[in-house]
Design an enzyme around this catalytic site. Structure first.
Site, PDB file in Angstrom:
ATOM      1  N   TYR A  54       0.851  -1.205   0.000  1.00  0.00           N
ATOM      2  CA  TYR A  54       0.000   0.000   0.000  1.00  0.00           C
ATOM      3  C   TYR A  54       0.875   1.240   0.000  1.00  0.00           C
ATOM      4  O   TYR A  54       1.883   1.294   0.700  1.00  0.00           O
ATOM      5  CB  TYR A  54      -0.880   0.024   1.255  1.00  0.00           C
ATOM      6  CG  TYR A  54      -2.342  -0.202   0.945  1.00  0.00           C
ATOM      7  CD1 TYR A  54      -3.030   0.680   0.123  1.00  0.00           C
ATOM      8  CD2 TYR A  54      -3.035  -1.293   1.470  1.00  0.00           C
ATOM      9  CE1 TYR A  54      -4.357   0.476  -0.181  1.00  0.00           C
ATOM     10  CE2 TYR A  54      -4.375  -1.503   1.174  1.00  0.00           C
ATOM     11  CZ  TYR A  54      -5.026  -0.617   0.339  1.00  0.00           C
ATOM     12  OH  TYR A  54      -6.335  -0.805   0.031  1.00  0.00           O
ATOM     13  N   GLU A  56      -0.648   4.848  -0.317  1.00  0.00           N
ATOM     14  CA  GLU A  56      -1.475   6.057  -0.516  1.00  0.00           C
ATOM     15  C   GLU A  56      -0.626   7.307  -0.336  1.00  0.00           C
ATOM     16  O   GLU A  56       0.204   7.371   0.578  1.00  0.00           O
ATOM     17  CB  GLU A  56      -2.632   6.052   0.487  1.00  0.00           C
ATOM     18  CG  GLU A  56      -3.749   5.121   0.044  1.00  0.00           C
ATOM     19  CD  GLU A  56      -4.914   5.072   1.021  1.00  0.00           C
ATOM     20  OE1 GLU A  56      -4.975   5.911   1.937  1.00  0.00           O
ATOM     21  OE2 GLU A  56      -5.759   4.180   0.841  1.00  0.00           O
ATOM     22  N   ASP A 200      -7.767  14.196 -24.465  1.00  0.00           N
ATOM     23  CA  ASP A 200      -7.746  12.779 -24.105  1.00  0.00           C
ATOM     24  C   ASP A 200      -7.017  12.054 -25.232  1.00  0.00           C
ATOM     25  O   ASP A 200      -7.575  11.844 -26.315  1.00  0.00           O
ATOM     26  CB  ASP A 200      -9.183  12.260 -23.947  1.00  0.00           C
ATOM     27  CG  ASP A 200      -9.219  10.816 -23.474  1.00  0.00           C
ATOM     28  OD1 ASP A 200      -8.210  10.110 -23.671  1.00  0.00           O
ATOM     29  OD2 ASP A 200     -10.249  10.398 -22.919  1.00  0.00           O
ATOM     30  N   THR A 226      -4.704   6.704 -21.305  1.00  0.00           N
ATOM     31  CA  THR A 226      -4.455   5.374 -20.787  1.00  0.00           C
ATOM     32  C   THR A 226      -3.030   5.008 -21.197  1.00  0.00           C
ATOM     33  O   THR A 226      -2.396   5.711 -21.991  1.00  0.00           O
ATOM     34  CB  THR A 226      -5.433   4.335 -21.376  1.00  0.00           C
ATOM     35  OG1 THR A 226      -5.418   4.439 -22.796  1.00  0.00           O
ATOM     36  CG2 THR A 226      -6.843   4.543 -20.862  1.00  0.00           C
ATOM     37  N   LYS A 229      -2.713   1.349 -24.797  1.00  0.00           N
ATOM     38  CA  LYS A 229      -3.129   1.286 -26.201  1.00  0.00           C
ATOM     39  C   LYS A 229      -1.872   1.422 -27.076  1.00  0.00           C
ATOM     40  O   LYS A 229      -1.020   0.555 -27.000  1.00  0.00           O
ATOM     41  CB  LYS A 229      -4.190   2.350 -26.477  1.00  0.00           C
ATOM     42  CG  LYS A 229      -5.462   2.138 -25.615  1.00  0.00           C
ATOM     43  CD  LYS A 229      -6.572   3.084 -25.963  1.00  0.00           C
ATOM     44  CE  LYS A 229      -7.862   2.774 -25.222  1.00  0.00           C
ATOM     45  NZ  LYS A 229      -8.001   3.503 -23.954  1.00  0.00           N
ATOM     46  N   ARG A 235      -2.287  -1.996 -18.321  1.00  0.00           N
ATOM     47  CA  ARG A 235      -3.560  -1.285 -18.235  1.00  0.00           C
ATOM     48  C   ARG A 235      -3.487  -0.261 -17.105  1.00  0.00           C
ATOM     49  O   ARG A 235      -3.377  -0.633 -15.932  1.00  0.00           O
ATOM     50  CB  ARG A 235      -4.711  -2.269 -17.960  1.00  0.00           C
ATOM     51  CG  ARG A 235      -4.748  -3.439 -18.915  1.00  0.00           C
ATOM     52  CD  ARG A 235      -6.055  -4.162 -18.864  1.00  0.00           C
ATOM     53  NE  ARG A 235      -7.059  -3.387 -19.545  1.00  0.00           N
ATOM     54  CZ  ARG A 235      -7.209  -3.354 -20.868  1.00  0.00           C
ATOM     55  NH1 ARG A 235      -6.421  -4.060 -21.644  1.00  0.00           N
ATOM     56  NH2 ARG A 235      -8.159  -2.636 -21.410  1.00  0.00           N
TER      57      ARG A 235
END
Ligand code: DSN
Length: 417
Positions: A54, A56, A200, A226, A229, A235
């Site tokens: 973790y 954060e 985008d 993203t 692609k 991903r």
């Protein structure tokens, strides 16, 4: 075939399905324009013990201890993103494109504010304000489209609409745009109406990184993408902006929207960004476009009607109306014939999104396999024969095409497999 001994021993059912998916990706011609093959190095980085941690917060400002190595990994990913795209600030934590885009709304808008994006059926993305998305429900969304004759964005119409509606955010980019995006034209409209321009670039990030599409840097105040692609990473998502918006963007991602970042993905992104800095990646990006043009020309020579009349990038949108077959039927048959693509609405589509008039295809994955113009001509022929077979409901012909597809794909090894 990959070897996953522990997985085979603990869960043979899942192991077998993974193996079958790998075989499917090896055998088929993968033409979905938003998909690709990541390298073995990206796969390895994404499957590490970073899963266990973790973290954060951001590097040097975390809410958990033990970040000595996680911080360094995220810092490397951020530095590589900034250097590759030539931008002042990057956030590599968004889980994917939709959360990245939501964070932008959170950073700049209040519920009910007016936002403006490209309509989904014209090629935009759900998160650019389309009605079924949270972004179309929580904000007052107005949409621009494309010209009926040209299939292209008409910036004069965008300007007129923007002047009338005065959006807070103006989105450019989308999911089914076969043409170059005029970032500077959009920027002048945003400036005129006092909107924040968001680019985008999810579909074209790899083309931009490789110099095969103009960059939005210096035009759009915020850039969303993203990573999986054309950029050929795992991903995930990234946000980029100038220093002025850095703090707003970071706070919107965490703690505004997300909890702990997916560190294994961050490592995979860092590796993909390093790969994208290499000279071979520039060649790859240009080859994607060259291949798309060749495939588009082959389809046109066989009487296919391409939205906007062709392509400037990695993507081809085919309106099948003149072939008298709906997109879904064609896409299903082509999958059976070993060619994976997706059915898609075309601008002004009289049919429903779940059974539209078009198919969408692209060249990022086949180009990753080293295929070139000669193979694109062959693929165009396969697509045409598959569609003719689908019209006649000739399943034997589809099976025969699949056998030929396998003959072709066996000569082109896929990265990562
Ligand atoms: N689903 C992506 C695509 O296929 O274009 C966009 O989110």
């Amino acid at each position: 075939m990959q070897n996953y001994p522990a997985l085979h021993s603990v869960d043979p059912e899942i192991a077998e399905l993974v193996a079958k998916e790998e075989q499917r990706q090896r055998e088929k011609i993968r033409l979905i324009p938003s998909e690709n093959y990541v390298s073995k190095a990206v796969l390895e980085a994404s499957g590490t013990v970073l899963q266990n941690k973790y973290s954060e917060g951001y590097a040097q400002k975390r809410y958990y201890e033990g970040q000595q190595f996680i911080d360094r990994i995220e810092e490397l990913a951020v530095a590589r993103c900034k250097s590759l795209f030539g931008i002042a600030h990057a956030n590599v934590q968004p889980y994917s494109g939709s959360p990245a885009n939501l964070a932008i709304y959170l950073a700049f808008c209040k519920p009910g504010d007016t936002i403006m994006g490209m309509a989904l059926p014209a090629g935009g993305h759900l998160t650019h304000g389309w009605s079924v998305s949270i972004t179309g429900k929580f904000f007052r969304s107005v949409a621009y489209g494309v010209g009926k004759k040209t299939g292209r964005v008409d910036l004069d119409e965008v300007r007129e609409l923007a002047k009338r509606e005065r959006p807070k955010l103006l989105w450019c980019g989308g999911t089914a745009i076969p043409r170059t995006i005029d970032f500077s034209g959009f920027a002048s409209i945003a400036k005129e109406v006092g909107a924040i321009l968001v680019a985008d670039i999810a579909h074209i990030a790899g083309l931009i990184a490789g110099g095969a599409h103009p960059s939005p840097v210096g035009h759009a105040e915020v850039i969303s993408t993203t990573t999986h692609k054309t950029l050929r990473g795992p991903r995930g998502g990234m946000l980029m902006c100038n220093q002025e918006h850095a703090s707003l963007i970071d706070k919107a991602v965490f703690p505004g929207l997300q909890g702990g970042p997916h560190n294994q993905t961050t490592a995979g992104i860092a590796v993909a960004l390093k790969e994208a800095e290499a000279p071979e990646f520039k060649k790859y990006a240009h080859a994607i476009v060259e291949n798309a043009r060749a495939l588009a020309a082959e389809l046109q020579s066989r009487g296919y009607d391409l939205v906007s009349g062709g392509t400037d990038n990695h993507l081809i949108l085919v309106d099948l109306t003149n072939k008298n077959i709906p997109g879904k039927k064609a896409a299903r048959a082509l999958d059976r014939a070993g060619m994976e693509l997706n059915y898609n609405t075309v601008p002004f589509d009289p049919r429903k999104p779940f059974d539209p008039s078009g198919i969408r295809l692209g060249t990022p994955a086949v180009t990753s396999r080293g295929m070139g113009v000669a193979e694109m001509k062959k693929i165009g022929e396969f697509v045409d024969r598959g569609i003719q077979a689908a019209i006649k409901e000739d399943e034997a012909a589809l099976d025969h095409i699949f056998a030929e597809v396998k003959q072709l794909t066996q000569h082109f090894s896929a990265p990562g497999l």
